[in-house]
Structure formats: C-alpha cells, structure tokens
Enzyme design. Structure first.
Site, PDB file in Angstrom:
ATOM      1  N   GLY A 613       0.824  -1.200   0.000  1.00 34.31           N
ATOM      2  CA  GLY A 613       0.000   0.000   0.000  1.00 34.31           C
ATOM      3  C   GLY A 613       0.851   1.240   0.000  1.00 34.31           C
ATOM      4  O   GLY A 613       2.085   1.174  -0.060  1.00 34.31           O
ATOM      5  N   GLY A 614       0.188   2.379   0.090  1.00 34.47           N
ATOM      6  CA  GLY A 614       0.898   3.644   0.037  1.00 34.47           C
ATOM      7  C   GLY A 614       1.802   3.883   1.230  1.00 34.47           C
ATOM      8  O   GLY A 614       2.763   4.648   1.151  1.00 34.47           O
ATOM      9  N   PHE A 615       1.531   3.214   2.364  1.00 28.39           N
ATOM     10  CA  PHE A 615       2.334   3.422   3.558  1.00 28.39           C
ATOM     11  C   PHE A 615       3.392   2.340   3.752  1.00 28.39           C
ATOM     12  O   PHE A 615       4.239   2.455   4.621  1.00 28.39           O
ATOM     13  CB  PHE A 615       1.441   3.457   4.795  1.00 28.39           C
ATOM     14  N   GLY A 616       3.318   1.268   2.972  1.00 28.24           N
ATOM     15  CA  GLY A 616       4.289   0.197   3.131  1.00 28.24           C
ATOM     16  C   GLY A 616       3.684  -1.139   2.778  1.00 28.24           C
ATOM     17  O   GLY A 616       2.556  -1.235   2.292  1.00 28.24           O
ATOM     18  N   ALA A 617       4.447  -2.215   3.040  1.00 24.65           N
ATOM     19  CA  ALA A 617       4.016  -3.566   2.693  1.00 24.65           C
ATOM     20  C   ALA A 617       3.578  -4.319   3.946  1.00 24.65           C
ATOM     21  O   ALA A 617       4.024  -4.026   5.061  1.00 24.65           O
ATOM     22  CB  ALA A 617       5.155  -4.308   1.998  1.00 24.65           C
ATOM     23  N   THR A 618       2.716  -5.324   3.755  1.00 24.33           N
ATOM     24  CA  THR A 618       2.225  -6.158   4.849  1.00 24.33           C
ATOM     25  C   THR A 618       2.750  -7.574   4.678  1.00 24.33           C
ATOM     26  O   THR A 618       2.733  -8.125   3.572  1.00 24.33           O
ATOM     27  CB  THR A 618       0.689  -6.156   4.889  1.00 24.33           C
ATOM     28  N   LYS A 632       2.578  -4.873   9.316  1.00 20.50           N
ATOM     29  CA  LYS A 632       2.632  -3.783   8.344  1.00 20.50           C
ATOM     30  C   LYS A 632       3.925  -3.016   8.562  1.00 20.50           C
ATOM     31  O   LYS A 632       4.098  -2.314   9.567  1.00 20.50           O
ATOM     32  CB  LYS A 632       1.431  -2.851   8.520  1.00 20.50           C
ATOM     33  N   ASP A 728      -7.142   6.100   4.036  1.00 21.40           N
ATOM     34  CA  ASP A 728      -6.730   5.151   2.997  1.00 21.40           C
ATOM     35  C   ASP A 728      -7.739   4.019   2.861  1.00 21.40           C
ATOM     36  O   ASP A 728      -7.377   2.840   2.836  1.00 21.40           O
ATOM     37  CB  ASP A 728      -5.349   4.585   3.310  1.00 21.40           C
TER      38      ASP A 728
END
Length: 887
Positions: A613-618, A632, A728
């Site tokens: 996602g826009g804030f990072g990976a999970t 996350k 988001d």
C-alpha cells in the site's frame, strides 16, 4: 479484615459440617463456595480487560493480602447471606467530562453516541456511572454455573458474539442487562429458565432475527428493551400482555406489520413507556392504547402508520411526550388531547429526521415527513399549562394557530408550525447560548422534555449560528410585522419561514451594531481624518517588506530546530544500538519481540509479503506454531516525527470494534516502524472482487460487506475520542473472513482530530482513485474524505470496474469510476453499473438506492456528502430479507 474473618469462619463452619455429617449439606456448600471463586476467575481469564477493571479479582496464590481472595469483596460481585454469588454488575464506561482538578467525572461518562439515537431509552439509564473502562471478548458460558445469580449486568462493555444459551437457563436470574455491547446472533427459540426474570435489557446490540415466542413465558417482566438492534418480523401480541410491564422499547429495528391491539388490553395498566419508533410498522394507531392510563411516553415516529390520531389518547392524563411524526397520518388533531394535562412535548410533524439529516446545496433539508393533517391545532392543546414544545411544520394546518400567552407561553420553549397555511404567530423561543455540550452528557436526557428540547433547539441554533452567538433568544415569525416579543426576551433576528429562515436586513444591521458597540477600538480610531497621521504608500511598502523578511527568517529557524529534533536518520538497515522495544496492546498468548517478528517474516522477505500500500508492505508472520499475525512495515520517511507517531498509535491501540482488525502492537524507531495486526485468512476485498466471477456471489453478501465497512468507519468518526480519519479506505485495506464479514485494516495510519477541529492539514496520503478531490488539491482532510473513498469502494463492489479501470481511457484523462457512475445515473442507465448477477439477485429498487448513495458519497461538494452514520442508516433500510446463498 472483618470480611476476611467472616469468610474464614464460614468456611470453618462448613468444614465442620462436612466432618460431622459426611456427605451432607456442609460438603456441598463448601465445595460450592470454592467453585464459585474459580468460576469468577475463569470468567476473568476469558475477557479482554485493558484498563484493569478486574484487577481486584485474584486467587489465593496471587495475593499478598488474603482478604483479596475473598470473592464476595471483589469489584462488581455481591453475595447473599449464604455467601453465594447473587449479583455480577460491571457496567462499562467511556471517559467522562474532565473536571477543573484534572480528574474525570464518572457520573458524566457517556454510554453511547447520543446524537445517533437522540430519543433512545427515555425513562431508563442514559449515562455510565461505573468505573472508566470496558471489558471485551466473547461472554463465557461459565457465568451460568453461578446457580444463585439474581443480577447479571454487563452493560456498555464490548462483549461480542452470541449470548450463551446457558444464560437462558438460570432459574434464579431476575435482571439480565447486556445493553450497549456488540452481541449478535438470534434470540433463543426455547427458554428453560428465567421464570423470575423482571428486567431483560438487550438494547443497543446487533441481535437479529425475530422476537421469539419463547419470551411469552416471561410473565414477570417489568422492563423489556430490545431497541437499536437488527430485529425483523412482526411484533408478537404477547408483549402487550405482560401484566407487570412498565417499559417496552422496540425502536430502531426492522419490525413491520401492525401494532397489536393487545397493547391496550387489561394488562397494560402499568405501562409507562412505549417506544416503537423507527421501524416499518403500518396500519392504524390502536384505539385501545387509550386504556394504558399510566402511559408517560408514547413514541411512534418514523414508521408508516396511517389513519388518524385516535381521540381515545385523550384518556392518557399522565402523558408527557407524544411523537407521531414522520408517518402517513391524516385527519384532524383530536381536541381530546387537551385532556392530557401533563403533556409537555407534542410532535405532530418533524422535518429533521432524528437519525439522518442531509444538507442540500441550497441549505434546504431533505426529509420524508408525510403526515398531512386537516383543520388546525385545537386551542385545547395550545393552552395546555405544561406544554413546552410543539412541532408541527408543514403538517397541512389551515387558519390561525393561537397560543394563549397567559397559560402557555410561560412554559413554552419551542414552537414550530411553519410552512402551514395559517397566518398566526409561529415562533421558537430558545436560549441557544445556554445549550453547552454538557447537556448531551446529562443524566436528565432520559427525561422526554430535556431530550426533545436539546434536539430541536440544537437544530435551530446550528442553522442560525451566525446570528445567535450573542443572543439570549431566537425568535421565528412568519410575518415580521406581527412580531410580539415574549416578556423579558431579547430580539435577535426575525426569520421568514416561507423562505426558510431568511434574515431581514434590519436584524443583520442591529446585530452588527451590537457587536461593534462591544468591540475594542480599531487601531488608529483616535486619529483625525487628516492625512498627517497616516502612512504614505512608500512607508507601508517598506514596513511590509521588512515584516516578510523577518517572518521568513523565523520560519527557517523553527524549521531547522524541528527537523533536527524529529527527522529520521537516513539508514536502510536496522541499527544494533537502537531500542528494539515492541509495545503490545493485546496479549495473544505469545511474547512478541523485535527479533521473533523479524525472524517470522524472514527479515521482511518478498515471499512473506501479502499486500502493498501507500504506507508500506504487509507481511505474514507465524510468531509461534499456529499463531499468525500480520505485520505492516511502514515507510519511515512518510512519518516526520517519531514522538507524534508514537503518541497517536498509543491512542489508536485502544480502539476496538467488531469490524476493525485488532492493532496488537507496534515498533517505532528512527530507522524501523511496523504495526502488528491480527491475521485474517480470507484475503482482502480487492482479491474478492477480482475472483468473484468464479463464485456465486449474491447481493446479500455484498450488502453485508458494505454495511460492515460503513459501521467501522462510522465508529472511527463518531465514537472515538479523538475522532479518527482513516485516509486510505480502499479494497486492499478491507479484509474478509469465511462468512463474508468485513474488517477495515490500516486504521493505525490514520489522522486524529480533536472534537473542536473540523479538518486537518497534512501531507496527502492514500491511493489515487480513492482520494477525495479536496484532499488531493488542498491537503486538508476531514471525515468527508473517508466518505468519498467509501463511495468509490461501494461502486467497485457493485460493478465490474476498478477505480481507475483501463476501459475508462477512451473517455479521456481524469475519467474514473466516479465519473462513469455519475454519467450512467444521469442518463437513466443505472442497470449498466451493476454486474449481471447482482442485478438479478437483488431487488432493483434497493440496488438503485445503493447506487444513489454511492454517487452522493462521491460528489465534490462536501456538504452534500452524507456522514458515515447516515450511510449506515440508509444501508440498513435496504437490507436484504432473504437468506444468503453464497459459496
């Protein structure tokens, strides 16, 4: 200490009884006392208790003071004379009002969002008065082993799941109070106990299904509250036959059919509160309700009732509140209502829906008030000595509506008979400045007049706020030339109801003069009119330039200090000397350390990545055999200050909701940040939408997903303090389980808003295609940005298109799913939005209503977009009735 001595003495006596009588009664009682202590400890171990409400519940081995092991002294526990547990009463609470000393007034802790159900529970509890905090988790059936339990009250906590069937078998239980939790499932079809039950309070939960016939055996009931659930079907006739019943609350469900005549039988002699509002009831108002002579409150609003108001209601001499608004009633208002000498609130029509008010672009209010009466309001009603509030706008009345000033206006605070055909005085008298927020926290709201007074006056004052800030009274008149001031009232403005509160020019002028008179003198006001005391243009320019230079230098200094303090160090690897602490909000039974998180994700390898996602990976992380969490990993550069991030995530860690993934814990340092969530194996909504063509997905499943997500966002917006903006909302951040229950994730990356803030200015975060236009262009984010994103998700859910579908390229740049849906709806081609299977499986009228809702969520004008609370209400109105057929 005295209690401990008594407890020891009792145990010794019981033990002696056991020694003297072998297997007699002494042995049974001694074992029972020990067992009950263990039962309570098992209950404690089964609940989520983040604030330590049950800290006093300790076993003998855990306690340094033996008196604490005496379970009859534990918080919320009471025992009978035989030292058997007779009452378990743990009423949860939210943070109350802060006092001047910095403490919190528990008596003002609000149990639920009053604005969502403004007239809920008139006559019963409206406030939490217990220890701050809430218990959570599933309610363990072990409680039912307390065989002498008479009172079980766990109201306003966060218990979820079904009510254990064992509870319904308790023979001694007199009070079952589970109000204000998240209980779901259906009510039991058979009951083997509860023959002594007096109070059954299950209001403000999520219980579905019908009211079972098994309840007909609860003949000792005095209070039955099933309001604000998801019940459907007919109102059983037997609920009107409980001879001891004084309160019946069935509002805010999906009940239909006619009101049974049994409500007015000989068994209603004790009935004081009857609330059937906000359902889908039809037919006529039963004439026999006039036989319930003790009735104080009768709420029938927001149904589909027809016919006339029965004149027999005039027999209700003790009636305080009567609300029949938002139905389809006709005919005249019976003069017999003038016999209700205690009547203080009469609502015949109401343009402000208590559960949903949309603001149209021109300021008009969208409404569905359909009552259309004839004639006029009888003088017998307008001269009632205790009448304080009369609402009858756009009700079809004709002729002059008279108010007797000698008998009526001394107590009246609100009258709205605007938009009728009469030309008599129509006014509102209300002290807008005397309605601070504390009135919503007052326990007095359980009284009908106070609740209605607060609701109506706030509606008026909020729509005229620019004119009432300095005023004591607000006066509304249809014809300004006929204005008569109430005694000792200060006139603020004269509003013409025909143009919906248009302020006359004279009132604006007088108000401006009042403000000017009280203002400080403006700079230079003591100087003459000559130019000798004024600056010339060159001097003004010089001063302005110098001021700008100084301000820029100050800004640079502040920026330098801020970045030195908060900016993360540029490092691509984890530093060995940093603190590797993980803060944990939820105990999952396995210790969480920095090392085992990194190990479980294989150093955040691509093989364990389950989403980006826009804030990072999970990442998927199995921290122990069979224990899986989702991690996350955040892009550190997206967060400018670790201290602020740390403070906000601590607040978010306390958030709990059935449709939010659980934020288990987090780590934050200058080079590494990650959040730990519970893992859901069903995948996300993005994957579900992509793969649904291979499954048979019916409308009911999609509606459930849409409603779940709406519930989650509405909770963040309206029930959290501070409020939470997700920023988001998109399909990849919505997770599903095997039953198509949806869970909103990544709310730990949200922006917090205090109650006084309307928006926040922040860097743009989120995903293109789901960003609200005002947020993308101005960096100003509010709850309406989440509403826009939700509308996009809703369009994706009902169509076969993505937010930025490649098929839109032929329409030109900037054309997306929002433009596409607006275009089809405008052209009368609503069917083309839906997939063929959805269109065939759902009622077409309901589907089109949902499309209208999605379009309204995604309009550019913020004032037209609904709130998420309103979205929830609308989705409930189109809830599918048939059983789901999904696979």
């Amino acid at each position: 200490m005295h209690r401990l001595l008594i407890f020891v003495l009792v145990e010794l006596l019981l033990l002696l009884g056991f020694l003297g009588f072998g297997v007699g009664e002494g042995k049974v009682e001694a074992l029972s006392l020990l067992e009950e202590r263990e039962i309570l400890l098992k209950f404690k171990s089964s609940v989520f208790d983040p604030t330590g409400i049950l800290d006093s519940w300790v076993s003998v081995n855990d306690s340094s003071d033996d008196s604490s092991s005496y379970h009859c002294s534990w918080y919320g526990v009471a025992c009978d004379s035989q030292f058997r547990v007779s009452s378990l009463e743990i009423v949860g609470g939210s943070k109350g009002e802060e006092t001047s000393s910095g403490n919190f007034d528990l008596g003002k802790a609000v149990c639920f969002n009053v604005s969502e159900f403004p007239f809920y529970g008139l006559g019963i509890r409206r406030n939490c008065d217990a220890k701050i905090g809430k218990l959570g988790g599933n309610l363990s059936p072990v409680i039912a082993k307390l065989s002498k339990l008479r009172v079980l009250s766990l109201a306003f906590n966060q218990f979820r799941g079904g009510i254990p069937r064992e509870i319904w078998g308790l023979d001694s239980l007199e009070v079952l109070d589970l109000e204000g939790n998240w209980f779901s499932g259906k009510l039991p079809v058979s009951i083997k106990g509860l023959s002594r039950l007096r109070v059954l309070n299950l209001g403000l939960n999520r219980i579905s299904g019908q009211i079972p016939n098994a309840f007909s055996g609860l003949v000792r009931l005095e209070l039955l509250n099933l309001a604000a659930n998801e019940l459907e079907g007919l109102i059983p006739a037997f609920v009107g036959r409980f001879p001891r019943l004084w309160g019946l609350y069935l509002s805010s469900n999906q009940l239909k059919g006619e009101i049974p005549d049994d409500f007015g039988g000989s068994d209603c002699q004790n009935l004081k509160y009857l609330d059937l509002s906000s359902n889908a009831l039809n037919g006529k108002i039963p004439v026999c309700l006039g036989n319930c002579r003790e009735l104080r409150v009768l709420l029938l609003f927001s149904n589909m009732l027809q016919g006339v108001i029965p004149r027999e209601l005039g027999h209700l001499r003790k009636l305080h509140v009567l609300d029949v608004s938002r139905n389809s009633l006709i005919g005249g208002i019976p003069a017999e209502l003038g016999n209700c000498r205690d009547l203080s609130v009469l609502v015949l029509s109401n343009l402000d829906d208590p559960f949903m008010v949309y603001e149209a672009p021109n300021g008009a209010i969208s409404h569905s008030e359909n009552n259309l009466f004839q004639g006029l309001v009888p003088m017998e009603i307008t001269t009632l000595p205790k009448l304080r509030l009369l609402s009858a706008p756009k009700a079809g009345f004709e002729g002059e509506i008279l108010l007797n000033r000698d008998s009526c206006c001394k107590s009246i605070v609100y009258v709205d008979v605007s938009l009728n055909n009469g030309d008599g005085p129509q006014y509102t008298v209300g002290a807008c400045h005397s309605l601070p927020s504390r009135i919503l926290n007052s326990h007095q709201l359980n009284k009908g007049y106070i609740a209605y007074h607060s609701f109506f006056i706030r509606k008026v004052c909020s729509r005229t706020s620019s004119f009432v800030s300095e005023s004591k009274f607000l006066v509304r008149i249809r014809d300004n030339s006929k204005l008569r001031r109430p005694e000792n009232a200060r006139l603020l403005s004269e509003l013409n109801s025909s143009s919906d509160e248009t302020v006359s020019s004279t009132s604006v002028q007088s108000n401006a003069e009042d403000l000017q008179a009280g203002a400080d003198p403006t700079p230079g006001s003591g100087y003459g009119n000559g130019n000798s005391n004024k600056f010339n243009s060159i001097e003004i320019a010089s001063i302005a330039s110098a001021s700008v230079i100084v301000l820029v230098l100050l800004a640079l200094v502040v920026l330098f200090i801020y970045t030195r303090k908060c900016a993360p160090r540029d490092s691509s690897r984890i530093q060995v000397y940093e603190r590797r602490e993980i803060r944990v909000f939820t105990d999952i039974g396995v210790p969480l350390t920095f090392q085992n998180i990194v190990k479980a994700t294989d150093c955040f390898s691509a093989g364990n990545c389950i989403g980006c996602g826009g804030f990072g990976a999970t990442y998927k992380a199995e921290v122990s055999p069979g224990v899986i969490v989702a991690v996350k990993r955040l892009s550190v550069g997206r967060f400018h200050c670790i201290q602020q991030f740390d403070a906000e995530v601590k607040t978010l860690g306390r958030i709990r909701h059935p449709n939010l993934v659980t934020l288990i814990g987090y780590h934050a340092s200058e080079t590494e940040m990650f959040l730990i969530y519970n893992y859901l194996p069903g995948g996300n909504l993005e994957k579900f939408i992509q793969e649904r063509s291979t499954k048979s997905i019916k409308w009911r499943a999609l509606h459930k997903i849409a409603l779940n997500v709406a519930h989650a966002i509405a909770y963040l917006h309206d029930e959290c303090n501070p409020r939470v903006i997700h920023r988001d909302v998109k399909p990849s951040n919505i997770l599903l389980d095997d039953n198509y229950t949806a869970y909103l994730s990544d709310f730990g990356l949200s922006r917090l808003l205090e109650n006084s803030e309307t928006h926040a200015t922040t860097g743009v975060a989120g995903t293109f295609g789901y960003l609200a236009p005002e947020y993308a262009m101005t960096c100003r984010v509010s709850e309406k940005a989440d509403v826009y994103s939700y509308g996009v998700v809703l369009l994706e859910l009902i169509s076969d298109k993505k937010a930025l579908d490649p098929s839109f390229s032929s329409h030109g740049n900037g054309f997306n799913i929002v433009s596409w849906a607006h275009m089809l709806l405008r052209q009368g081609r609503a069917k083309e939005v839906f997939t063929e299977e959805i269109w065939e499986s759902g009622p077409h009228d309901d589907l089109v209503e949902v499309l209208h809702l999605a379009v309204k969520c995604t309009v550019d004008t913020l004032s037209i977009r609904p709130t998420m609370k309103q979205v929830v209400h609308l989705l409930k109105q189109v809830r599918p009735v048939s059983k789901p057929n999904v696979s």
